[in-house]
Structure formats: C-alpha cells, structure tokens
Design an enzyme around this catalytic site. Structure first.
Site, PDB file in Angstrom:
ATOM      1  N   GLY A 170       0.790  -1.218   0.000  1.00 49.67           N
ATOM      2  CA  GLY A 170       0.000   0.000   0.000  1.00 49.67           C
ATOM      3  C   GLY A 170       0.822   1.268   0.000  1.00 49.67           C
ATOM      4  N   ARG A 171       2.092   1.161   0.365  1.00 49.48           N
ATOM      5  CA  ARG A 171       2.970   2.345   0.329  1.00 49.48           C
ATOM      6  C   ARG A 171       4.414   1.951   0.038  1.00 49.48           C
ATOM      7  NH1 ARG A 171       3.522   3.559   6.804  1.00 49.48           N
ATOM      8  NH2 ARG A 171       3.284   1.414   7.443  1.00 49.48           N
ATOM      9  N   ASP A 186      -2.895   6.669   2.369  1.00 48.55           N
ATOM     10  CA  ASP A 186      -2.352   7.746   1.533  1.00 48.55           C
ATOM     11  C   ASP A 186      -1.018   7.390   0.894  1.00 48.55           C
ATOM     12  OD1 ASP A 186      -0.591   7.885   3.666  1.00 48.55           O
ATOM     13  OD2 ASP A 186      -1.410   9.758   4.470  1.00 48.55           O
ATOM     14  N   ARG A 194      14.593   0.531   1.840  1.00 48.26           N
ATOM     15  CA  ARG A 194      14.972  -0.722   2.485  1.00 48.26           C
ATOM     16  C   ARG A 194      15.328  -1.773   1.435  1.00 48.26           C
ATOM     17  NH1 ARG A 194       9.302  -2.764   5.317  1.00 48.26           N
ATOM     18  NH2 ARG A 194       8.108  -3.118   3.405  1.00 48.26           N
ATOM     19  N   ASP A 254       1.062 -11.619   6.352  1.00 49.85           N
ATOM     20  CA  ASP A 254       1.588 -10.742   5.305  1.00 49.85           C
ATOM     21  C   ASP A 254       2.862 -10.036   5.751  1.00 49.85           C
ATOM     22  OD1 ASP A 254      -0.659  -9.472   6.907  1.00 49.85           O
ATOM     23  OD2 ASP A 254       0.282  -7.686   6.078  1.00 49.85           O
TER      24      ASP A 254
END
Length: 465
Positions: free
Chosen positions: A68-69, A100, A151, A227
């Site tokens: 999601g990000r 977001d 990362r 996850d």
C-alpha cells in the site's frame, strides 16, 4: 510510479547496508540520490512496481492487501548477491486502499534504526539503506511530516504472497510464484522429489531460527500477521516493535493488540501458526496434508534446538548437560517474578565471578527485588560453571560477544524522534553508530545502556504509521 515529495532532504544512511548494495555511503547524501530514494525521480533502468498479496491479520483472514505504500525500484548487485531496493512511503499504489501511501517520520526513524540494529545483533532481517524526509504534512492521530525509508532484501515476497493465489483458486499463478522462489533463493531443491515440500520445511526452519533469535534478545515484533512474514525467514516490517525491558513473558509491545496475540511468549506458537497458513497455501503443490505436516513438523525441534544453543551461549556454558533446562527455567522464573531488565541482566551476568560473593554480585543482584531468590539461583549457576571448569575472563569475553549492551529501547528511539521532528538529526546518527556495535563496551555511551527512565513506561506504540 512513486509520487514526488516536496523539498526532500537527506536524514541518514547505513554504511553496512550500502556495502551490501555496492554503494558508497558518502554518495547517498548527494541530491540525485536523495531525489531517487525519495521517489522524486526514477532511475533510467528502474521499473517500479508494487506487489499484491493477501494475509491473515491477528488470526483473521483479511483478504487482499498488497504494497500500500511500498514501491520496488529494482535490484542492485552487491558483493553478497542481488538486493531488491524498495521505497516505503513513496506514495499511492494500486493496493493503498484507504491509505495515503505515505510513511511518517516517527515510524520511519524506528524502522530505519531497528533494521540496522537487528542486523548488528546477527538476526536475519531486511535492511535499511537510507532515510529521507520532507515537510509534507501527513495526517495520522495528529499532523506529522512525511519520510521515506529505502529498504533492501534479496526479496520481499511474503507468506501472504502465496496465500493470495491459493485463496483466489489460481493454481497456475501459485506454481509460478513457488517456482520463482525456489529457482532464485532455494535452488538446492530444484531436483528434489517434492521441491514444494522442501521449500515449506526450509522456510519453517528459518522462521523458527529467526524467532529463537528474537526471544534471545527480547525483541517483540508486534504484528506477526502472515503478510508480515518473509519467505526467506527475515524480520520484516518494523511497526509497533519493542525490546523487552522489565521482563514479563506476557508483555504486549503493540498497543493495538489488546488481546495479546503477539505478546513475547506468544511469538513462538504464532510463528508456528503462520507456517501452517503457508503450508495450507502450498498444499495444492505439495500434494497431501501428511506431506505438508511432515514439513511443518520441523518447527518445534528447530526452534527448541536453536534457542537452547543461544541460551547456553548467553550463560557462557560450553556444552549441554543434564539439568540445564531446569537452570534456564529457574532463571526465567526469577526474571518474571522480579521483572528484571532483560538486556542488563544478561550483560551483567557476564561479569559474575565463579568464586564471587554478594559484594561482587551487587550490580547484577540489584536488578532483583528478591535478592535472596537471586542468590539461590546464582548458587546453582556457579555450581554449573564449576562443573565445566569455567574461567571468568574467557567466559566474560564470550558472553559479551552474544549479550548486547545496547538495544533500541523505545525511549531512546523516542528521544531521537522528538529531536528529528524539530529538524535535528544528530541523535538519529548517534544511535545508529551505537547500535551498529551493540556488543562493544563504548564507555562514552554508558547512559544508552542504563535502566530506562520512569517516563519510558508510559510510551505506547501501535499500528499507526
């Protein structure tokens, strides 16, 4: 594609992580690197992507999730092999759902520091190459500013990546993914009679070993959803983590986890449960439930053997002998009853002298309210040391190589965060340097190894980031 951030700036970089990617850490401060690793520019050969996956969250099937990000930029070849480079917090993806796509400075500092701290402790983990920030405002419980963690890992494929295709009844995609993982990271199983069974067994073994490493240093992940479990057995996704201070096996580091599913003690059975979830996803490829069960059966003995090995090392014992389990159980009972500081106990235990007395034991003894109970356990421990002719100096050196003096306590991270939120990153740099050498004495930094202040007990971390 990443979404640009206004006025991105360099905050910190990890030299050991840079070396893994074949990069010069000095280069990472340059504007062009800051632009790329903030998501403002895309390198010529980069093909950004975000991955879909599903998963069980707090034991409940959550369905489709996905990055999601997080946005993968590509691979970099380093001296130890390829590392996948990923931006966390670089904007909306197809899987952002109601989010977001951003990460805040607070959580990004914690992930950056802890990734490198865990690597220095010798625990398998994803790595943090770089941290950048921006004045862009992000709304969480309060208004915060945005940041991006760059990362790295050989792969960010998760247990949930397999669950996604299994629960969607997509056997061809499931097989494609499994074959890709085996070919690239488990090639020793390519010619096995049942490569998928061997894959499950090895992932289960690696997971057990990693969680044993967590338990040995008092690390609590906080969100062990499927996850968030790496197919390589790495520590993945640093959200509401914590290091044990006043020992309590039932301690919950994640304020969101009100049921205590991911407490310190529960990490061990939950790790096994997560491997079962992976086994269930791989079952169509493995064949029979019995074969999957055989693969999963490696978890308990692998965890037990690894933790036993680590505890012997932490206590400076050269070999395993009858009665050691009772000695370990007595130690944990003592720690639990007195809520002694986990890290300080093991570090100071290295200074215990075989022929010492109450006076020489004082720094260690003072961690316990019930000093008589400590004295009684110390008698047993000293007798065990005498059985193998343990020498104080050699044992102390060996124990200090495995029992860290410095860990990323929540209050240390909080101090660095609060200064960074005012534009001062000196404490982030200082903590990074200290945590890169957790076993060294570093007497000039003794304050960072002291008992936490009273206010630290009121710090809370949650899934908000």
């Amino acid at each position: 594609m990443p979404t640009p951030l206004p006025s991105p700036s360099f905050i910190a970089a990890s030299a050991p992580a840079a070396a893994l990617a074949g990069l010069d850490p000095a280069d990472l401060t340059r504007d062009d690197f800051v632009e790329v690793f903030s998501g403002n520019k895309v390198a010529v050969r980069s093909q950004p992507l975000s991955a879909v996956y599903s998963g069980h969250q707090f034991g409940v099937w959550a369905g489709q999730l996905g990055d999601g990000r997080a946005i993968v930029l590509g691979d970099l070849d380093g001296p130890e092999g390829r590392m996948e480079v990923q931006l966390k917090g670089a904007g909306l993806t197809p899987y952002s759902r109601m989010g977001d796509g951003r990460a805040v400075l607070r959580s990004s500092i914690r992930e950056f520091l802890c990734s490198e701290a865990m690597a220095a402790l010798g625990i398998p983990t994803t790595r943090a190459l770089m941290l950048t920030g921006s004045p862009q405002r992000v709304m969480r419980e309060n208004v915060e500013t945005a940041a991006v963690v760059t990362r790295m890992a050989p792969t960010f494929i998760r247990f949930g990546s397999f669950e996604h295709w299994h629960y969607r009844n997509k056997p061809d995609e499931l097989k494609t993914l499994a074959d890709h993982v085996i070919r690239n990271w488990y090639p020793e199983f390519l010619d096995a009679a049942n490569p998928y069974k061997e894959l499950l067994a090895e992932v289960t073994r690696r997971t057990a070993h990693t969680i044993a490493g967590w338990q040995a240093v008092g690390f609590m992940h906080g969100v062990m959803n499927t996850d968030n479990m790496s197919i390589l057995g790495l520590t993945l996704d640093y959200g509401p983590f914590g290091f044990m201070e006043a020992f309590d096996a039932k301690h919950i580091c994640n304020h969101t986890d009100q049921g205590g599913r991911y407490s310190y003690a529960n990490q061990v059975p939950v790790g096994h449960w997560n491997c079962y979830a992976l086994g269930n996803a791989l079952l169509p490829l493995i064949g029979t439930p019995e074969e999957a069960e055989e693969a999963l059966d490696v978890y308990r003995p692998a965890f037990g053997a690894r933790l036993d090995e680590l505890l012997h090392a932490k206590l400076g014992l050269l070999d395993a002998r009858p009665g050691d389990e009772a000695l370990f159980d007595g130690m944990f009972t003592l720690l639990q009853a007195n809520h002694a500081d986990f890290t300080l106990f093991f570090r100071r235990l290295g200074d215990l002298q075989v022929d010492g007395d109450v006076a020489s034991d004082a720094p260690l003894r003072d961690l316990f309210l019930d000093r008589a109970a400590f004295d009684a356990w110390a008698v047993q421990y000293r007798e065990r040391l005498r059985q193998e002719g343990s020498a104080d100096a050699a044992r102390r050196a060996a124990m200090h190589r495995v029992n860290p003096k410095y860990v990323l306590r929540n209050y240390l991270a909080q101090n660095a965060i609060e200064q960074a939120q005012h534009g001062d990153y000196a404490e982030v740099h200082k903590l990074l340097a200290i945590l890169e050498r957790p076993f060294d004495e570093q007497p000039e930094h003794d304050a960072y190894a002291a008992l936490p202040p009273d206010w630290a007990a009121h710090l809370e971390v949650s899934c908000s980031s």
